[in-house]
Motif scaffolding. Structure first.
Motif, PDB file in Angstrom:
ATOM      1  N   TRP A  39      47.122  10.399  -2.936  1.00 12.32           N
ATOM      2  CA  TRP A  39      48.333  10.889  -2.385  1.00 12.32           C
ATOM      3  C   TRP A  39      49.537   9.854  -3.109  1.00 12.32           C
ATOM      4  N   ALA A  43      53.005  11.125  -4.535  1.00 11.88           N
ATOM      5  CA  ALA A  43      54.278  10.638  -3.834  1.00 11.88           C
ATOM      6  C   ALA A  43      55.317   9.897  -4.816  1.00 11.88           C
ATOM      7  N   ARG A  44      54.791   9.124  -5.946  1.00 13.93           N
ATOM      8  CA  ARG A  44      55.270   8.171  -6.888  1.00 13.93           C
ATOM      9  C   ARG A  44      56.024   9.292  -7.910  1.00 13.93           C
ATOM     10  N   ALA A  47      58.818  11.067  -6.429  1.00 16.91           N
ATOM     11  CA  ALA A  47      59.979  10.100  -6.543  1.00 16.91           C
ATOM     12  C   ALA A  47      60.885  10.084  -7.724  1.00 16.91           C
ATOM     13  N   ILE A 158      53.315   4.892  -0.114  1.00 15.78           N
ATOM     14  CA  ILE A 158      53.546   6.296   0.106  1.00 15.78           C
ATOM     15  C   ILE A 158      54.872   6.106   1.052  1.00 15.78           C
ATOM     16  N   TYR A 161      58.121   5.454  -1.162  1.00 15.29           N
ATOM     17  CA  TYR A 161      58.359   6.556  -1.688  1.00 15.29           C
ATOM     18  C   TYR A 161      59.020   7.603  -1.004  1.00 15.29           C
ATOM     19  N   LEU A 162      58.456   7.608   0.207  1.00 18.64           N
ATOM     20  CA  LEU A 162      58.853   9.133   1.022  1.00 18.64           C
ATOM     21  C   LEU A 162      60.415   8.703   1.435  1.00 18.64           C
ATOM     22  N   VAL A 271      58.031  18.657  -6.515  1.00 19.73           N
ATOM     23  CA  VAL A 271      56.985  18.686  -5.699  1.00 19.73           C
ATOM     24  C   VAL A 271      55.894  19.571  -6.423  1.00 19.73           C
ATOM     25  N   SER A 274      54.795  17.722  -9.878  1.00 20.61           N
ATOM     26  CA  SER A 274      53.969  16.775  -9.481  1.00 20.61           C
ATOM     27  C   SER A 274      52.441  17.071  -8.994  1.00 20.61           C
TER      28      SER A 274
END
Length: 318
Positions: A39, A43-44, A47, A158, A161-162, A271, A274
């Motif tokens: 995860w 997330a990284r 970003a 996470i 990053y969010l 997304v 990724s």
């Protein structure tokens, strides 16, 4: 267009990618999101890719191909990381410095472009070489290591990053959809000569575009450097690489933008790509195969966009 059609058009690509990547993983006996590290990696990646996509799209949508975005991320992170390591600054302060340096470097790039009046591609290549050389000279070719300030690596989480992803998206939507600058930006895209004739300052708008792109790349440089704990030098256009990961999500964003908002589209494109990157990691795909597959995906999506009406008509006949 109905709300249902808008929603379907907005989410169909990331949902399909999510399903396909999970099916491929399951067929190999691998779980896509097996633990928190997976995860975090995802997330990284979102970003990093979304920040580059936002930055690249600003000028590219106005017909300006900017090769210097990667070098701005490099040099801004070199400056901010050096100060953070030498003075034991917190990750938040380093992020603020990265944003500031990125914005100033982007501003300088924009001023050079509007001053020399050469094609943007040529100017950006020259700026990229100059910024790469500055980074190399500033670090004497050794790069920057965070070994003396390990606190900087604590940013990699996470939630952080969010926050960066959400702030970047909101910032892009507000600036380009709800400000005078944004209205003028769109007007120049639609008709440059007419916009200038009614009093819009094209040079000012262009310089601001470069500054905003630099701001975003400052954030991307920070995210990238605090992930690895070091900054490696890049010469002879070595900094151009990161911009190529933005092409597919940018085209996906343009497609999704028909149904909702192009900025949201760029994020959903990030997304999607990724998810594919995480698939590579989970299946331990080597880099050469990754490059080939990514290139085929880009070409395939461009073929789809170019033949979209033919494909729709083909399905209607059946």
């Amino acid at each position: 267009m109905t709300k249902g059609k808008r929603l379907a058009g907005t989410i169909i690509i990331p949902v399909l990618v999510l399903i396909i990547t999970n099916v491929i993983c399951m067929s190999r006996g691998v779980t896509m999101f097996e633990n928190s590290l997976n995860w975090l990696t995802f997330a990284r990646a979102v970003a990093n890719v979304s920040l580059v996509t936002f930055a690249l799209s600003i000028n590219l949508n106005s017909g300006r191909f900017d090769f210097s975005v990667g070098s701005i991320a490099l040099l801004s992170s070199v400056f901010s990381a050096t100060l953070a390591v030498n003075h034991e600054l917190s990750p938040v302060v380093m992020l603020a410095l990265s944003l500031l340096f990125g914005m100033l470097l982007g501003l300088a790039s924009g001023l050079v472009y509007v001053t020399v009046k050469l094609p943007p591609m040529i100017v950006s290549l020259a700026v990229a070489l100059f910024y790469e050389g500055m980074a190399y000279h500033f670090t004497k070719g050794h790069g920057v290591s965070f070994i003396n300030n390990r606190e900087l690596l604590d940013f990699a989480s996470i939630p952080n990053y969010l926050i960066i992803i959400a702030v970047a998206l909101i910032f892009m939507i507000i600036v380009f959809d709800h400000t005078t600058f944004g209205y003028e930006y769109k007007a120049l895209q639609s008709g440059q000569k007419v916009s200038v004739n009614i009093g819009i300052n094209e040079k000012k708008n262009t310089v601001i575009c470069y500054a905003i792109a630099g701001l975003l790349m400052g954030a991307q440089g920070f995210v990238s450097s605090t992930t690895t704990g070091s900054i490696q030098m890049a010469l002879n256009f070595g900094s151009i690489g990161p911009m190529f990961m933005a092409f597919l999500p940018m085209f996906i964003g343009g497609y999704i933008g028909r149904f909702s908002n192009d900025k949201l589209g760029y994020l959903l494109g990030a997304v999607s790509t990724s998810l594919i990157s995480l698939l590579y990691v989970r299946l331990d795909v080597n880099s050469s195969v990754q490059q080939v597959v990514s290139a085929l995906l880009l070409v395939g999506f461009l073929i789809f966009l170019n033949n979209e009406n033919r494909i729709k008509n083909l399905f209607r006949k059946h």
